[in-house]
Enzyme design. Structure first.
Site, PDB file in Angstrom:
ATOM      1  N   HIS A 146     -32.958 -19.862  10.260  1.00 55.37           N
ATOM      2  CA  HIS A 146     -32.583 -20.250  11.628  1.00 55.37           C
ATOM      3  C   HIS A 146     -33.713 -19.806  12.541  1.00 55.37           C
ATOM      4  O   HIS A 146     -34.000 -18.615  12.641  1.00 55.37           O
ATOM      5  CB  HIS A 146     -31.273 -19.566  12.028  1.00 55.37           C
ATOM      6  CG  HIS A 146     -30.115 -19.971  11.183  1.00 55.37           C
ATOM      7  ND1 HIS A 146     -29.288 -21.024  11.509  1.00 55.37           N
ATOM      8  CD2 HIS A 146     -29.662 -19.499  10.001  1.00 55.37           C
ATOM      9  CE1 HIS A 146     -28.361 -21.174  10.567  1.00 55.37           C
ATOM     10  NE2 HIS A 146     -28.562 -20.257   9.634  1.00 55.37           N
ATOM     11  N   ASN A 195     -28.397 -25.649  13.885  1.00 58.61           N
ATOM     12  CA  ASN A 195     -27.482 -25.165  14.938  1.00 58.61           C
ATOM     13  C   ASN A 195     -28.303 -24.688  16.147  1.00 58.61           C
ATOM     14  O   ASN A 195     -28.474 -23.505  16.395  1.00 58.61           O
ATOM     15  CB  ASN A 195     -26.498 -24.101  14.424  1.00 58.61           C
ATOM     16  CG  ASN A 195     -27.149 -22.972  13.640  1.00 58.61           C
ATOM     17  OD1 ASN A 195     -28.319 -23.055  13.252  1.00 58.61           O
ATOM     18  ND2 ASN A 195     -26.403 -21.914  13.406  1.00 58.61           N
ATOM     19  N   HIS A 243     -22.882 -26.197   4.313  1.00 58.63           N
ATOM     20  CA  HIS A 243     -22.266 -24.903   4.628  1.00 58.63           C
ATOM     21  C   HIS A 243     -20.795 -25.087   4.300  1.00 58.63           C
ATOM     22  O   HIS A 243     -20.090 -25.808   5.003  1.00 58.63           O
ATOM     23  CB  HIS A 243     -22.468 -24.593   6.116  1.00 58.63           C
ATOM     24  CG  HIS A 243     -21.685 -23.410   6.610  1.00 58.63           C
ATOM     25  ND1 HIS A 243     -22.276 -22.210   6.938  1.00 58.63           N
ATOM     26  CD2 HIS A 243     -20.355 -23.226   6.839  1.00 58.63           C
ATOM     27  CE1 HIS A 243     -21.349 -21.354   7.347  1.00 58.63           C
ATOM     28  NE2 HIS A 243     -20.172 -21.955   7.304  1.00 58.63           N
ATOM     29  N   ASN A 266     -22.163 -14.532   7.771  1.00 58.68           N
ATOM     30  CA  ASN A 266     -21.205 -15.491   7.233  1.00 58.68           C
ATOM     31  C   ASN A 266     -21.896 -16.432   6.254  1.00 58.68           C
ATOM     32  O   ASN A 266     -22.855 -17.088   6.642  1.00 58.68           O
ATOM     33  CB  ASN A 266     -20.592 -16.296   8.386  1.00 58.68           C
ATOM     34  CG  ASN A 266     -19.475 -17.184   7.921  1.00 58.68           C
ATOM     35  OD1 ASN A 266     -18.751 -16.835   6.980  1.00 58.68           O
ATOM     36  ND2 ASN A 266     -19.320 -18.336   8.544  1.00 58.68           N
ATOM     37  N   ASP A 320     -31.276 -17.161   4.482  1.00 58.32           N
ATOM     38  CA  ASP A 320     -30.338 -17.338   5.590  1.00 58.32           C
ATOM     39  C   ASP A 320     -30.752 -16.427   6.762  1.00 58.32           C
ATOM     40  O   ASP A 320     -29.913 -15.782   7.389  1.00 58.32           O
ATOM     41  CB  ASP A 320     -28.894 -17.070   5.161  1.00 58.32           C
ATOM     42  CG  ASP A 320     -27.894 -17.633   6.162  1.00 58.32           C
ATOM     43  OD1 ASP A 320     -28.301 -18.163   7.217  1.00 58.32           O
ATOM     44  OD2 ASP A 320     -26.674 -17.536   5.897  1.00 58.32           O
ATOM     45  N   GLY A 343     -24.852 -12.924  11.274  1.00 58.51           N
ATOM     46  CA  GLY A 343     -26.208 -13.272  10.857  1.00 58.51           C
ATOM     47  C   GLY A 343     -27.131 -12.070  10.889  1.00 58.51           C
ATOM     48  O   GLY A 343     -27.017 -11.202  11.755  1.00 58.51           O
TER      49      GLY A 343
END
Ligand code: DOR
Length: 410
Positions: free
Chosen positions: A51, A83, A167, A265, A292, A311
């Site tokens: 991310h 996202n 996901h 998560n 992740d 996260g």
């Protein structure tokens, strides 16, 4: 006594002779290490799950800082999750990210397009318009619980020759949970996330992937049931792959502390889940280790297990932790790590082999230090691995033949 890497013994090289020759002729004489150092040259890693928070949330991370963190950590390619704000659900929205990548990224940053508009799970994104520019489609961060919409997404993705990267989470089963629904949650009065919330959507998606023939990849698997389901789907000949992440392989819910840096998560699961994941890595049920990497601000991670954002930062701890806790302990071999962090993701996402693109990294495996988030290049500092004593420092990372990182031997 220091010596130049010009004298590096051949047996520590795990790269193609062409890359080795390139290294010897261009970089070896300018890198020095102490004479008792253990140095290894390996293909640069590919992380299919990061991310980068831009556009939209640059206070957590930028494409520049995230790509720098990856360059420092031996990666040649990182795949950015959608996202974001705006969510890349059309060419126009995706272009904002593509422009920043072009301007700021020193390594290859390859984006995913979202499966649904705004990742809201209601209307399909413009998959066709994004197809030429993305590595696949994902609504990472949120489970797509509408079965008909997932079927449509799979049919469209297949027609475009791209994978669905899922996901898997039944949002109705999260029900306010935020750590694994196991012994720690019970003992400390926390709300748990059950394992079914992950494996039930995987079971459904595998059924849909079998029906549609879509190429299907599962993000960050954390439960033993997920490993079994994917193992069986592979045995049945399906075009399915999956990833897990270092924290699921190294920690269990017995290691949790009342601190937001232990919250992500899916959550860190039980000892039995960890063992099943390790077995899955060894027998090929699990294809790759992704990070992740999910950075948040210090404030967002300061609210304890219950209220912190989900996260953790991952790029700068991944290889040192995996090497220290899994390779040095004899659980996995260096060859397996190279397959899991470089070769398999390259094959799955149709990237050229490392030797074709001249992607390689030099690691001083004997360098030992304590993980200190203050030294991270990433803006995300929250990691359950803070304070761990690890081995492995990246001395050089060459991507597409260009040096993108030169570290100090210490
Ligand atoms: O822990 C997580 N953080 N899991 C996700 O699926 C999303 C990610 C994020 O974007 O912060």
């Amino acid at each position: 006594m220091e010596h130049s890497l010009k004298a590096i013994p051949d047996y520590n090289s795990r790269i193609h002779p062409n890359c080795f020759q390139d290294f010897q002729s261009r970089f070896a004489s300018s890198l020095t290490v102490s004479s008792d150092s253990n140095v290894m040259i390996i293909p640069s890693f590919v992380d299919v799950h990061v991310h980068l928070r831009e556009p939209g949330f640059f206070y957590k991370e930028t494409i520049k800082t995230g790509a720098q963190a990856a360059a420092k950590s031996g990666y040649s390619h990182i795949f950015s999750m959608p996202n974001l704000k705006p969510v890349p659900d059309s060419y126009e929205h995706l272009k904002e990210q593509l422009d920043i990548i072009k301007r700021d990224a020193r390594i290859n940053v390859l984006p995913y397009g979202s499966i649904t508009v705004g990742e809201k799970g209601q209307v399909l994104s413009d998959l066709a318009a994004m197809a030429p520019y993305v590595v696949g489609f994902s609504d990472d961060g949120i489970g797509l619980n509408d079965e008909d919409l997932m079927r449509k997404a799979m049919i469209t993705a297949k027609s475009l020759g791209l994978p669905i990267v899922a996901h898997c989470e039944d949002m109705s089963l999260r029900a306010g949970g935020y750590i694994h629904d196991g012994s720690y949650a019970k003992a400390h009065g926390h709300k748990g996330i059950c394992s079914e919330s992950e494996w039930q959507p995987i079971a459904r998606d595998l059924r849909l992937a079998a029906e549609t023939g879509c190429s299907y990849h599962v993000c960050h698997i954390s439960t033993k049931e997920s490993v079994d389901l994917i193992r069986k789907a592979k045995a049945a000949g399906m075009d399915v792959t999956c990833e897990t992440a270092p924290h699921y392989l190294i920690l269990t819910d017995e290691d949790l502390q009342e601190d937001g840096r232990f919250k992500m998560n899916p959550p860190i699961r039980s000892r039995a889940d960890r063992e099943a994941l390790l077995e899955g890595l060894s027998d090929g049920a699990i294809d790759m280790i992704a990070t992740d990497h999910a950075p948040h601000s210090a404030e967002e991670k300061s609210r304890g297990l219950k209220d912190s954002a989900m996260g953790i930062t991952g790029l700068e701890t991944a290889f040192p932790m995996v090497y220290t806790k899994l390779v040095r302990t004899g659980i996995l071999t260096m060859e397996q790590i190279i397959r899991l962090m470089s070769e398999n993701p390259r094959k799955r996402f149709h990237l050229p082999p490392a030797e074709e693109s001249m992607d390689y990294a030099v690691w001083e495996l004997s360098a030992s230090y304590t993980i200190n988030p203050d030294t991270f290049v990433s803006l995300g500092k929250a990691t359950p691995f803070a304070g761990e004593q690890v081995y492995g420092r990246c001395l050089l990372n060459v991507v597409s033949g260009q040096p993108v990182w030169k570290g100090e031997a210490k």
